[in-house]
Scaffold this active site. Structure first.
Site, PDB file in Angstrom:
ATOM      1  N   GLY A 279      -1.531   0.460   6.675  1.00 27.53           N
ATOM      2  CA  GLY A 279      -0.259  -0.199   6.346  1.00 27.53           C
ATOM      3  C   GLY A 279       0.799   0.863   6.102  1.00 27.53           C
ATOM      4  N   GLY A 280       0.816   1.868   6.978  1.00 25.64           N
ATOM      5  CA  GLY A 280       1.656   3.059   6.755  1.00 25.64           C
ATOM      6  C   GLY A 280       3.113   2.891   7.139  1.00 25.64           C
ATOM      7  CG  ASP A 331      -4.891  -8.143  10.675  1.00 27.60           C
ATOM      8  OD1 ASP A 331      -4.850  -7.797   9.476  1.00 27.60           O
ATOM      9  OD2 ASP A 331      -4.965  -9.333  11.039  1.00 27.60           O
ATOM     10  CE  LYS A 347       4.493   6.144  -1.127  1.00 28.91           C
ATOM     11  NZ  LYS A 347       5.583   5.590  -0.328  1.00 28.91           N
ATOM     12  CG  HIS A 351       2.649  -3.696  -4.609  1.00 28.02           C
ATOM     13  ND1 HIS A 351       3.776  -3.105  -5.158  1.00 28.02           N
ATOM     14  CD2 HIS A 351       2.849  -3.662  -3.273  1.00 28.02           C
ATOM     15  CE1 HIS A 351       4.592  -2.752  -4.194  1.00 28.02           C
ATOM     16  NE2 HIS A 351       4.058  -3.072  -3.043  1.00 28.02           N
TER      17      HIS A 351
HETATM   18  C1  LIG Z   1       5.205  -2.448   1.184  1.00 22.15           C
HETATM   19  S1  LIG Z   1       4.994  -1.868   2.784  1.00 22.15           S
HETATM   20  C2  LIG Z   1       4.318  -0.253   2.466  1.00 22.15           C
HETATM   21  C3  LIG Z   1       4.541   0.708   3.589  1.00 22.15           C
HETATM   22  C4  LIG Z   1       4.065   2.135   3.314  1.00 22.15           C
HETATM   23  N1  LIG Z   1       2.667   2.226   3.004  1.00 22.15           N
HETATM   24  C5  LIG Z   1       4.913   2.775   2.218  1.00 22.15           C
HETATM   25  O1  LIG Z   1       4.501   2.911   1.087  1.00 22.15           O
HETATM   26  O2  LIG Z   1       6.040   3.131   2.530  1.00 22.15           O
HETATM   27  C6  LIG Z   1       3.602  -2.797   3.346  1.00 22.15           C
HETATM   28  C7  LIG Z   1       3.201  -2.504   4.786  1.00 22.15           C
HETATM   29  O3  LIG Z   1       2.036  -3.261   5.104  1.00 22.15           O
HETATM   30  C8  LIG Z   1       2.151  -3.714   6.438  1.00 22.15           C
HETATM   31  N2  LIG Z   1       1.254  -4.854   6.665  1.00 22.15           N
HETATM   32  C9  LIG Z   1       1.376  -6.109   6.179  1.00 22.15           C
HETATM   33  N3  LIG Z   1       0.359  -6.877   6.593  1.00 22.15           N
HETATM   34  C10 LIG Z   1      -0.435  -6.093   7.366  1.00 22.15           C
HETATM   35  C11 LIG Z   1      -1.654  -6.299   8.049  1.00 22.15           C
HETATM   36  N4  LIG Z   1      -2.295  -7.480   8.013  1.00 22.15           N
HETATM   37  N5  LIG Z   1      -2.198  -5.268   8.730  1.00 22.15           N
HETATM   38  C12 LIG Z   1      -1.578  -4.057   8.756  1.00 22.15           C
HETATM   39  N6  LIG Z   1      -0.413  -3.795   8.109  1.00 22.15           N
HETATM   40  C13 LIG Z   1       0.149  -4.802   7.416  1.00 22.15           C
HETATM   41  C14 LIG Z   1       3.621  -4.064   6.542  1.00 22.15           C
HETATM   42  O4  LIG Z   1       4.035  -4.154   7.897  1.00 22.15           O
HETATM   43  C15 LIG Z   1       4.266  -2.908   5.780  1.00 22.15           C
HETATM   44  O5  LIG Z   1       4.541  -1.823   6.629  1.00 22.15           O
END
Ligand SMILES: C[S@@+](CC[C@H](N)C(=O)[O-])C[C@H]1O[C@@H](n2cnc3c(N)ncnc32)[C@H](O)[C@@H]1O
Length: 465
Positions: A279-280, A331, A347, A351
Protein backbone atom coordinates in the site's frame (compact mmCIF):
# COMPACT_ATOMS: atom_id res chain seq x y z
CA UNK A 1 2.71 20.40 48.92
CA UNK A 2 1.98 23.40 46.67
CA UNK A 3 -1.52 23.57 45.22
CA UNK A 4 -2.01 22.54 41.60
CA UNK A 5 -2.58 26.17 40.65
CA UNK A 6 0.73 27.19 42.24
CA UNK A 7 2.57 24.33 40.51
CA UNK A 8 1.07 25.16 37.12
CA UNK A 9 1.85 28.83 37.50
CA UNK A 10 5.47 27.99 38.49
CA UNK A 11 5.86 25.87 35.34
CA UNK A 12 4.54 28.75 33.23
CA UNK A 13 6.79 31.32 34.87
CA UNK A 14 10.00 29.32 34.64
CA UNK A 15 9.28 28.15 31.08
CA UNK A 16 8.46 31.70 29.90
CA UNK A 17 11.79 32.83 31.33
CA UNK A 18 13.59 29.97 29.58
CA UNK A 19 11.91 30.80 26.27
CA UNK A 20 12.70 34.52 26.52
CA UNK A 21 16.34 33.82 27.48
CA UNK A 22 16.71 31.38 24.58
CA UNK A 23 15.16 33.81 22.12
CA UNK A 24 17.43 36.62 23.23
CA UNK A 25 20.55 34.38 23.00
CA UNK A 26 19.55 33.00 19.59
CA UNK A 27 18.04 36.20 18.18
CA UNK A 28 14.63 34.59 17.63
CA UNK A 29 11.58 36.76 17.08
CA UNK A 30 8.49 35.30 18.73
CA UNK A 31 4.94 35.11 17.27
CA UNK A 32 2.44 37.96 17.49
CA UNK A 33 -1.19 36.94 17.38
CA UNK A 34 -2.55 39.98 15.57
CA UNK A 35 -0.14 39.85 12.65
CA UNK A 36 -0.30 37.47 9.70
CA UNK A 37 1.68 34.26 10.11
CA UNK A 38 5.39 34.82 9.60
CA UNK A 39 7.58 31.65 9.39
CA UNK A 40 10.49 33.65 10.87
CA UNK A 41 8.61 33.80 14.19
CA UNK A 42 8.48 30.00 14.40
CA UNK A 43 12.22 29.29 14.57
CA UNK A 44 11.98 28.41 18.27
CA UNK A 45 9.86 25.35 17.42
CA UNK A 46 12.72 23.72 15.51
CA UNK A 47 15.04 24.06 18.53
CA UNK A 48 14.52 21.22 21.07
CA UNK A 49 14.91 23.54 24.09
CA UNK A 50 12.67 26.23 22.57
CA UNK A 51 10.05 23.64 21.60
CA UNK A 52 10.17 22.09 25.09
CA UNK A 53 9.78 25.45 26.88
CA UNK A 54 6.87 26.52 24.68
CA UNK A 55 5.20 23.10 25.03
CA UNK A 56 5.30 23.34 28.82
CA UNK A 57 3.83 26.85 28.72
CA UNK A 58 1.01 25.70 26.43
CA UNK A 59 0.17 22.54 28.42
CA UNK A 60 0.33 24.30 31.80
CA UNK A 61 -1.57 27.41 30.67
CA UNK A 62 -4.38 25.33 29.14
CA UNK A 63 -4.59 23.22 32.29
CA UNK A 64 -4.56 26.30 34.51
CA UNK A 65 -7.36 27.88 32.47
CA UNK A 66 -9.34 24.61 32.62
CA UNK A 67 -8.88 24.50 36.41
CA UNK A 68 -10.12 28.04 36.89
CA UNK A 69 -13.03 27.95 34.43
CA UNK A 70 -16.36 26.82 35.79
CA UNK A 71 -17.15 23.26 34.69
CA UNK A 72 -19.97 24.60 32.51
CA UNK A 73 -17.65 27.06 30.75
CA UNK A 74 -15.07 24.33 30.30
CA UNK A 75 -17.50 21.79 28.85
CA UNK A 76 -18.87 24.36 26.41
CA UNK A 77 -15.38 25.51 25.43
CA UNK A 78 -13.75 22.12 25.01
CA UNK A 79 -16.62 20.23 23.37
CA UNK A 80 -20.13 21.52 23.11
CA UNK A 81 -19.45 24.54 20.92
CA UNK A 82 -17.23 22.46 18.59
CA UNK A 83 -19.80 21.59 15.89
CA UNK A 84 -21.10 25.17 15.75
CA UNK A 85 -17.66 26.71 15.60
CA UNK A 86 -16.63 24.17 12.97
CA UNK A 87 -19.70 25.08 10.93
CA UNK A 88 -18.82 28.79 11.18
CA UNK A 89 -15.29 28.11 9.96
CA UNK A 90 -16.54 25.86 7.15
CA UNK A 91 -18.71 28.68 5.79
CA UNK A 92 -15.72 31.03 5.87
CA UNK A 93 -13.50 28.53 4.04
CA UNK A 94 -16.23 27.64 1.54
CA UNK A 95 -16.76 31.32 0.73
CA UNK A 96 -13.01 32.06 0.50
CA UNK A 97 -12.96 34.61 3.35
CA UNK A 98 -9.27 33.89 4.20
CA UNK A 99 -8.20 34.69 0.63
CA UNK A 100 -10.48 37.76 0.46
CA UNK A 101 -9.02 39.13 3.71
CA UNK A 102 -5.46 38.54 2.53
CA UNK A 103 -6.18 40.64 -0.57
CA UNK A 104 -7.82 43.30 1.65
CA UNK A 105 -4.65 43.73 3.76
CA UNK A 106 -4.17 44.62 7.44
CA UNK A 107 -6.93 47.27 7.54
CA UNK A 108 -9.48 44.51 7.01
CA UNK A 109 -12.75 44.60 5.08
CA UNK A 110 -16.35 45.42 5.94
CA UNK A 111 -18.65 42.38 5.89
CA UNK A 112 -20.69 43.91 3.05
CA UNK A 113 -17.58 44.01 0.86
CA UNK A 114 -16.58 40.50 1.95
CA UNK A 115 -20.04 39.30 0.92
CA UNK A 116 -19.85 41.02 -2.48
CA UNK A 117 -16.47 39.41 -3.12
CA UNK A 118 -17.69 35.89 -2.30
CA UNK A 119 -19.31 35.83 -5.75
CA UNK A 120 -22.81 36.01 -4.21
CA UNK A 121 -22.62 32.47 -2.84
CA UNK A 122 -23.34 33.83 0.62
CA UNK A 123 -26.50 35.90 0.67
CA UNK A 124 -26.18 37.85 3.86
CA UNK A 125 -23.46 40.09 5.24
CA UNK A 126 -25.16 39.97 8.62
CA UNK A 127 -24.78 36.21 8.81
CA UNK A 128 -21.11 36.33 7.83
CA UNK A 129 -20.51 39.00 10.50
CA UNK A 130 -21.97 36.75 13.19
CA UNK A 131 -19.84 33.79 12.12
CA UNK A 132 -16.67 35.86 11.97
CA UNK A 133 -17.37 37.39 15.40
CA UNK A 134 -17.82 33.91 16.89
CA UNK A 135 -14.40 32.93 15.51
CA UNK A 136 -12.74 36.26 16.36
CA UNK A 137 -13.57 35.62 20.00
CA UNK A 138 -11.07 32.75 19.78
CA UNK A 139 -8.44 34.79 17.86
CA UNK A 140 -9.37 33.28 14.53
CA UNK A 141 -9.87 36.52 12.52
CA UNK A 142 -10.22 39.81 14.41
CA UNK A 143 -12.84 42.49 14.40
CA UNK A 144 -10.77 45.65 13.89
CA UNK A 145 -13.84 47.95 13.85
CA UNK A 146 -17.52 47.07 14.12
CA UNK A 147 -18.26 44.70 11.20
CA UNK A 148 -14.75 45.09 9.75
CA UNK A 149 -12.63 41.95 9.91
CA UNK A 150 -8.94 41.21 9.29
CA UNK A 151 -6.58 38.28 9.73
CA UNK A 152 -4.82 37.12 12.85
CA UNK A 153 -1.72 34.96 12.73
CA UNK A 154 -3.91 31.85 12.98
CA UNK A 155 -6.59 32.76 10.44
CA UNK A 156 -3.95 33.75 7.88
CA UNK A 157 -2.85 30.09 7.75
CA UNK A 158 -6.32 29.18 6.39
CA UNK A 159 -5.47 30.95 3.13
CA UNK A 160 -4.68 28.63 0.15
CA UNK A 161 -2.67 31.55 -1.27
CA UNK A 162 -4.33 31.68 -4.68
CA UNK A 163 -5.88 34.88 -6.12
CA UNK A 164 -9.60 35.11 -5.30
CA UNK A 165 -10.45 35.59 -9.01
CA UNK A 166 -8.64 32.35 -9.87
CA UNK A 167 -10.57 30.43 -7.18
CA UNK A 168 -13.91 31.90 -8.29
CA UNK A 169 -13.19 31.03 -11.93
CA UNK A 170 -12.55 27.35 -11.08
CA UNK A 171 -13.74 26.51 -7.53
CA UNK A 172 -13.26 22.72 -7.97
CA UNK A 173 -9.52 23.29 -8.35
CA UNK A 174 -9.22 25.42 -5.19
CA UNK A 175 -6.98 22.95 -3.34
CA UNK A 176 -5.09 21.50 -6.33
CA UNK A 177 -1.35 22.05 -5.98
CA UNK A 178 -1.60 23.53 -2.44
CA UNK A 179 0.34 22.13 0.55
CA UNK A 180 -2.86 20.37 1.67
CA UNK A 181 -3.43 21.56 5.25
CA UNK A 182 -6.46 23.71 4.41
CA UNK A 183 -7.83 20.82 2.33
CA UNK A 184 -7.40 18.52 5.31
CA UNK A 185 -9.15 20.93 7.68
CA UNK A 186 -11.99 21.59 5.25
CA UNK A 187 -12.42 17.84 4.72
CA UNK A 188 -12.61 17.39 8.51
CA UNK A 189 -15.18 20.17 8.88
CA UNK A 190 -17.27 18.65 6.11
CA UNK A 191 -17.08 14.86 5.86
CA UNK A 192 -15.68 13.96 9.29
CA UNK A 193 -17.95 16.44 11.11
CA UNK A 194 -21.07 15.22 9.32
CA UNK A 195 -20.14 11.55 9.82
CA UNK A 196 -19.35 12.09 13.51
CA UNK A 197 -22.82 13.54 14.04
CA UNK A 198 -24.18 10.01 13.44
CA UNK A 199 -21.65 8.08 15.51
CA UNK A 200 -24.07 7.33 18.34
CA UNK A 201 -26.72 6.07 15.90
CA UNK A 202 -24.10 3.87 14.18
CA UNK A 203 -22.83 2.48 17.47
CA UNK A 204 -26.30 1.59 18.74
CA UNK A 205 -27.96 0.25 15.56
CA UNK A 206 -27.60 -3.60 15.68
CA UNK A 207 -27.01 -3.60 11.89
CA UNK A 208 -23.79 -1.60 12.27
CA UNK A 209 -22.83 -1.65 15.96
CA UNK A 210 -20.71 -4.83 15.92
CA UNK A 211 -19.31 -4.61 12.41
CA UNK A 212 -15.95 -3.36 11.17
CA UNK A 213 -17.13 -3.47 7.57
CA UNK A 214 -15.85 -0.30 5.87
CA UNK A 215 -19.20 0.15 4.14
CA UNK A 216 -21.07 0.30 7.44
CA UNK A 217 -19.36 3.36 8.93
CA UNK A 218 -21.15 6.59 9.89
CA UNK A 219 -19.93 8.02 6.57
CA UNK A 220 -22.24 5.70 4.59
CA UNK A 221 -25.12 6.46 6.96
CA UNK A 222 -24.73 10.23 6.61
CA UNK A 223 -23.97 10.40 2.89
CA UNK A 224 -26.47 7.66 2.13
CA UNK A 225 -24.34 5.28 0.05
CA UNK A 226 -23.08 1.71 0.32
CA UNK A 227 -19.67 2.07 -1.28
CA UNK A 228 -16.22 2.15 0.31
CA UNK A 229 -15.34 5.79 0.94
CA UNK A 230 -12.63 5.55 -1.75
CA UNK A 231 -15.15 4.25 -4.35
CA UNK A 232 -17.64 6.93 -3.32
CA UNK A 233 -15.06 9.60 -4.22
CA UNK A 234 -15.02 8.29 -7.78
CA UNK A 235 -18.67 9.32 -8.37
CA UNK A 236 -18.80 12.37 -10.68
CA UNK A 237 -20.74 14.45 -8.13
CA UNK A 238 -17.85 14.04 -5.65
CA UNK A 239 -15.19 15.57 -7.89
CA UNK A 240 -14.46 18.46 -5.49
CA UNK A 241 -14.39 16.20 -2.43
CA UNK A 242 -12.10 13.66 -4.19
CA UNK A 243 -9.63 16.34 -5.22
CA UNK A 244 -9.71 17.91 -1.76
CA UNK A 245 -9.16 14.52 -0.05
CA UNK A 246 -6.29 13.66 -2.35
CA UNK A 247 -4.55 17.02 -1.73
CA UNK A 248 -5.23 16.65 2.01
CA UNK A 249 -3.60 13.20 2.03
CA UNK A 250 -0.52 14.64 0.36
CA UNK A 251 -0.40 17.24 3.15
CA UNK A 252 -0.77 14.53 5.80
CA UNK A 253 1.99 12.40 4.29
CA UNK A 254 4.27 15.47 4.16
CA UNK A 255 3.46 16.29 7.78
CA UNK A 256 3.97 12.73 8.94
CA UNK A 257 7.05 12.29 6.73
CA UNK A 258 9.15 9.19 6.08
CA UNK A 259 12.06 10.18 8.33
CA UNK A 260 11.10 7.73 11.11
CA UNK A 261 12.29 5.03 8.67
CA UNK A 262 15.85 6.09 9.52
CA UNK A 263 15.42 4.25 12.84
CA UNK A 264 15.62 0.89 11.07
CA UNK A 265 19.06 -0.55 10.43
CA UNK A 266 18.79 -0.94 6.63
CA UNK A 267 22.52 -1.53 6.34
CA UNK A 268 22.20 -4.79 8.29
CA UNK A 269 20.26 -6.29 5.36
CA UNK A 270 22.34 -8.26 2.80
CA UNK A 271 22.90 -6.69 -0.63
CA UNK A 272 19.98 -7.28 -3.00
CA UNK A 273 17.44 -7.82 -0.20
CA UNK A 274 13.88 -6.98 -1.19
CA UNK A 275 11.76 -4.45 0.68
CA UNK A 276 8.03 -4.46 -0.20
CA UNK A 277 6.12 -1.28 0.62
CA UNK A 278 2.58 -2.65 0.94
CA UNK A 279 0.00 0.00 0.00
CA UNK A 280 2.96 2.24 -0.80
CA UNK A 281 0.95 4.83 -2.75
CA UNK A 282 3.13 6.97 -4.99
CA UNK A 283 6.33 5.64 -3.42
CA UNK A 284 7.31 8.31 -0.85
CA UNK A 285 8.79 5.66 1.51
CA UNK A 286 10.37 3.75 -1.39
CA UNK A 287 12.20 6.90 -2.42
CA UNK A 288 13.51 7.41 1.11
CA UNK A 289 14.70 3.78 1.39
CA UNK A 290 16.23 3.69 -2.11
CA UNK A 291 18.19 6.87 -1.37
CA UNK A 292 19.37 5.79 2.09
CA UNK A 293 20.10 2.13 1.33
CA UNK A 294 21.26 1.81 -2.31
CA UNK A 295 22.05 -1.90 -1.87
CA UNK A 296 18.34 -2.81 -1.55
CA UNK A 297 15.54 -3.34 -4.08
CA UNK A 298 12.21 -1.71 -3.20
CA UNK A 299 8.86 -2.91 -4.55
CA UNK A 300 5.94 -0.47 -4.22
CA UNK A 301 2.66 -2.38 -4.11
CA UNK A 302 -0.71 -0.70 -4.44
CA UNK A 303 -3.88 -0.91 -6.49
CA UNK A 304 -3.29 -1.13 -10.26
CA UNK A 305 -4.50 2.41 -10.95
CA UNK A 306 -2.39 3.88 -8.12
CA UNK A 307 0.85 2.18 -9.19
CA UNK A 308 0.26 3.22 -12.81
CA UNK A 309 -0.06 6.86 -11.71
CA UNK A 310 2.86 6.49 -9.24
CA UNK A 311 5.14 5.04 -11.91
CA UNK A 312 4.30 7.89 -14.26
CA UNK A 313 4.85 10.58 -11.62
CA UNK A 314 8.16 9.07 -10.36
CA UNK A 315 10.96 11.53 -11.11
CA UNK A 316 14.10 9.43 -10.49
CA UNK A 317 13.84 7.45 -13.76
CA UNK A 318 17.27 5.78 -13.24
CA UNK A 319 15.92 3.95 -10.16
CA UNK A 320 13.09 2.53 -12.28
CA UNK A 321 15.34 1.61 -15.21
CA UNK A 322 17.82 -0.20 -12.93
CA UNK A 323 14.82 -1.91 -11.21
CA UNK A 324 16.01 -0.72 -7.82
CA UNK A 325 12.46 0.58 -7.46
CA UNK A 326 9.62 -1.44 -8.99
CA UNK A 327 5.90 -0.59 -8.98
CA UNK A 328 3.70 -3.68 -8.65
CA UNK A 329 -0.10 -3.78 -8.82
CA UNK A 330 -1.41 -5.92 -5.96
CA UNK A 331 -4.52 -6.14 -3.76
CA UNK A 332 -3.23 -6.62 -0.22
CA UNK A 333 -6.25 -8.72 0.75
CA UNK A 334 -5.06 -11.47 -1.63
CA UNK A 335 -1.99 -13.78 -1.33
CA UNK A 336 1.37 -12.01 -1.70
CA UNK A 337 3.37 -12.56 -4.92
CA UNK A 338 6.58 -14.52 -4.33
CA UNK A 339 8.89 -11.53 -3.89
CA UNK A 340 11.09 -13.15 -1.18
CA UNK A 341 10.70 -10.02 0.91
CA UNK A 342 13.17 -9.36 3.71
CA UNK A 343 10.99 -6.49 4.94
CA UNK A 344 7.37 -5.51 4.46
CA UNK A 345 6.59 -1.84 5.16
CA UNK A 346 3.04 -0.95 6.27
CA UNK A 347 2.92 2.82 6.56
CA UNK A 348 -0.45 4.37 7.42
CA UNK A 349 -2.23 1.22 6.26
CA UNK A 350 -3.61 -0.56 9.33
CA UNK A 351 -5.49 2.57 10.46
CA UNK A 352 -7.70 2.47 7.34
CA UNK A 353 -9.18 -0.95 8.11
CA UNK A 354 -11.04 -2.77 10.87
CA UNK A 355 -9.39 -5.61 12.79
CA UNK A 356 -10.75 -8.50 10.70
CA UNK A 357 -9.41 -6.90 7.49
CA UNK A 358 -6.01 -6.22 9.06
CA UNK A 359 -5.74 -9.80 10.32
CA UNK A 360 -6.43 -11.02 6.76
CA UNK A 361 -3.70 -8.71 5.38
CA UNK A 362 -1.20 -9.75 8.08
CA UNK A 363 -1.86 -13.46 7.46
CA UNK A 364 -1.07 -13.01 3.75
CA UNK A 365 2.24 -11.38 4.72
CA UNK A 366 2.91 -14.20 7.19
CA UNK A 367 2.33 -16.85 4.49
CA UNK A 368 4.94 -15.14 2.29
CA UNK A 369 7.48 -14.60 5.10
CA UNK A 370 10.67 -16.47 6.00
CA UNK A 371 11.74 -16.65 9.67
CA UNK A 372 13.98 -13.62 9.01
CA UNK A 373 11.30 -11.44 7.41
CA UNK A 374 10.24 -8.35 9.35
CA UNK A 375 7.25 -6.04 9.10
CA UNK A 376 7.81 -2.34 9.75
CA UNK A 377 4.57 -0.78 10.88
CA UNK A 378 4.72 2.99 10.61
CA UNK A 379 1.85 4.96 12.09
CA UNK A 380 0.55 6.75 15.12
CA UNK A 381 0.55 4.75 18.34
CA UNK A 382 -2.17 6.02 20.63
CA UNK A 383 -0.98 6.84 24.13
CA UNK A 384 -2.97 6.15 27.27
CA UNK A 385 -3.72 9.41 29.08
CA UNK A 386 -2.06 8.09 32.25
CA UNK A 387 1.56 7.18 33.03
CA UNK A 388 2.37 4.04 31.07
CA UNK A 389 3.27 1.85 34.06
CA UNK A 390 0.39 3.10 36.21
CA UNK A 391 2.83 4.86 38.57
CA UNK A 392 2.83 8.59 39.20
CA UNK A 393 3.66 10.83 36.29
CA UNK A 394 7.07 12.50 35.96
CA UNK A 395 5.36 15.40 34.17
CA UNK A 396 4.24 16.78 37.57
CA UNK A 397 0.70 18.10 37.54
CA UNK A 398 0.60 18.00 33.70
CA UNK A 399 -0.99 15.15 31.78
CA UNK A 400 1.73 12.72 30.56
CA UNK A 401 0.43 13.36 27.01
CA UNK A 402 0.83 17.13 27.50
CA UNK A 403 -2.86 17.54 26.64
CA UNK A 404 -3.46 19.77 23.68
CA UNK A 405 0.00 18.98 22.25
CA UNK A 406 -0.97 15.38 21.55
CA UNK A 407 -4.58 16.06 20.58
CA UNK A 408 -4.05 15.25 16.88
CA UNK A 409 -3.52 11.51 17.54
CA UNK A 410 -6.86 11.14 19.31
CA UNK A 411 -8.67 13.19 16.66
CA UNK A 412 -7.15 11.01 13.93
CA UNK A 413 -8.33 7.88 15.74
CA UNK A 414 -11.94 9.10 15.84
CA UNK A 415 -11.69 10.30 12.23
CA UNK A 416 -10.77 6.72 11.24
CA UNK A 417 -13.76 5.45 13.20
CA UNK A 418 -16.35 7.73 11.61
CA UNK A 419 -15.03 7.60 8.05
CA UNK A 420 -13.67 4.05 7.69
CA UNK A 421 -15.00 2.05 10.67
CA UNK A 422 -11.30 1.66 11.52
CA UNK A 423 -8.88 2.77 14.22
CA UNK A 424 -5.46 3.89 15.36
CA UNK A 425 -3.93 1.33 17.75
CA UNK A 426 -2.42 1.54 21.20
CA UNK A 427 0.74 -0.54 21.48
CA UNK A 428 -1.04 -3.34 23.36
CA UNK A 429 -3.95 -3.42 20.86
CA UNK A 430 -1.42 -3.57 18.02
CA UNK A 431 0.42 -6.46 19.72
CA UNK A 432 -2.88 -8.33 20.02
CA UNK A 433 -3.72 -7.71 16.34
CA UNK A 434 -0.27 -8.85 15.19
CA UNK A 435 -0.59 -12.03 17.22
CA UNK A 436 -3.82 -12.90 15.41
CA UNK A 437 -2.01 -12.40 12.08
CA UNK A 438 0.97 -14.58 13.09
CA UNK A 439 3.43 -11.84 14.15
CA UNK A 440 4.92 -10.43 17.32
CA UNK A 441 6.44 -7.06 18.17
CA UNK A 442 10.23 -7.19 18.44
CA UNK A 443 11.10 -3.47 18.62
CA UNK A 444 9.39 -0.10 19.02
CA UNK A 445 10.99 3.17 17.95
CA UNK A 446 9.12 6.13 19.34
CA UNK A 447 9.39 9.49 17.70
CA UNK A 448 12.21 11.61 19.07
CA UNK A 449 10.43 14.37 20.81
CA UNK A 450 6.76 14.71 21.64
CA UNK A 451 7.22 18.46 21.81
CA UNK A 452 8.05 18.85 18.15
CA UNK A 453 4.84 19.62 16.31
CA UNK A 454 4.05 16.74 13.95
CA UNK A 455 1.25 14.23 13.68
CA UNK A 456 3.84 11.87 15.18
CA UNK A 457 4.57 8.50 13.70
CA UNK A 458 6.13 5.58 15.49
CA UNK A 459 7.95 2.62 13.98
CA UNK A 460 7.10 -0.87 15.23
CA UNK A 461 9.10 -3.88 14.03
CA UNK A 462 7.40 -7.28 14.04
CA UNK A 463 8.80 -10.78 13.41
CA UNK A 464 6.95 -14.02 12.57
CA UNK A 465 5.84 -16.27 15.43
C1 LIG B 1 -3.30 6.12 3.65
S1 LIG B 1 -2.60 5.62 2.16
C2 LIG B 1 -0.93 5.30 2.66
C3 LIG B 1 0.05 5.40 1.53
C4 LIG B 1 1.51 5.22 1.94
N1 LIG B 1 1.79 3.97 2.58
C5 LIG B 1 1.96 6.40 2.81
O1 LIG B 1 2.10 6.29 4.01
O2 LIG B 1 2.17 7.46 2.24
C6 LIG B 1 -3.29 4.01 1.93
C7 LIG B 1 -2.86 3.33 0.64
O3 LIG B 1 -3.43 2.02 0.60
C8 LIG B 1 -3.82 1.75 -0.73
N2 LIG B 1 -4.80 0.66 -0.76
C9 LIG B 1 -6.08 0.70 -0.34
N3 LIG B 1 -6.67 -0.49 -0.51
C10 LIG B 1 -5.74 -1.32 -1.05
C11 LIG B 1 -5.73 -2.68 -1.42
N4 LIG B 1 -6.81 -3.47 -1.26
N5 LIG B 1 -4.60 -3.20 -1.93
C12 LIG B 1 -3.49 -2.43 -2.09
N6 LIG B 1 -3.43 -1.12 -1.74
C13 LIG B 1 -4.55 -0.57 -1.22
C14 LIG B 1 -4.37 3.08 -1.20
O4 LIG B 1 -4.45 3.14 -2.61
C15 LIG B 1 -3.36 4.06 -0.59
O5 LIG B 1 -2.29 4.29 -1.46
Amino acid sequence: MASEITQLSAIIQSSVQDLLALSSTNGWSLPELNKPFDPATQTFRADPDGARASAKIIAAAMQLATTLMSPKQSIVNTCVQGPLKGAALRVCLGSHVPEILREAGPEGLHVKKITERTGSRIDSAKKIARLLRFLANSHLFREVKPDVFAHTMNSSVLDVRKPVDEILANPSAKHDGTPGFVALWEYTLDEAAKSSSMLLENMTDPRTAFSDDPILSPHQRVFNHNLSTYDWYELPENDYRRRRFSTGQTGFVALAGSSILREYDWNALPKGSVVVDVGGGFGASAKYIAQHAPHLQVIVQDKQEVVAAGRQAWKERDLLESKRVVFQGHDFFTPQPDNKAAVFVLKNILHNWGDSYNVCLLKHLRAAATPETRILIVGAIIQHVCPSDGSTSDSGPLLPTYGVLSQAQFMLDIMMLVNFNAREYTQSALAELLLQGGWKICAVHERDDIFVETTGLELVVASPI
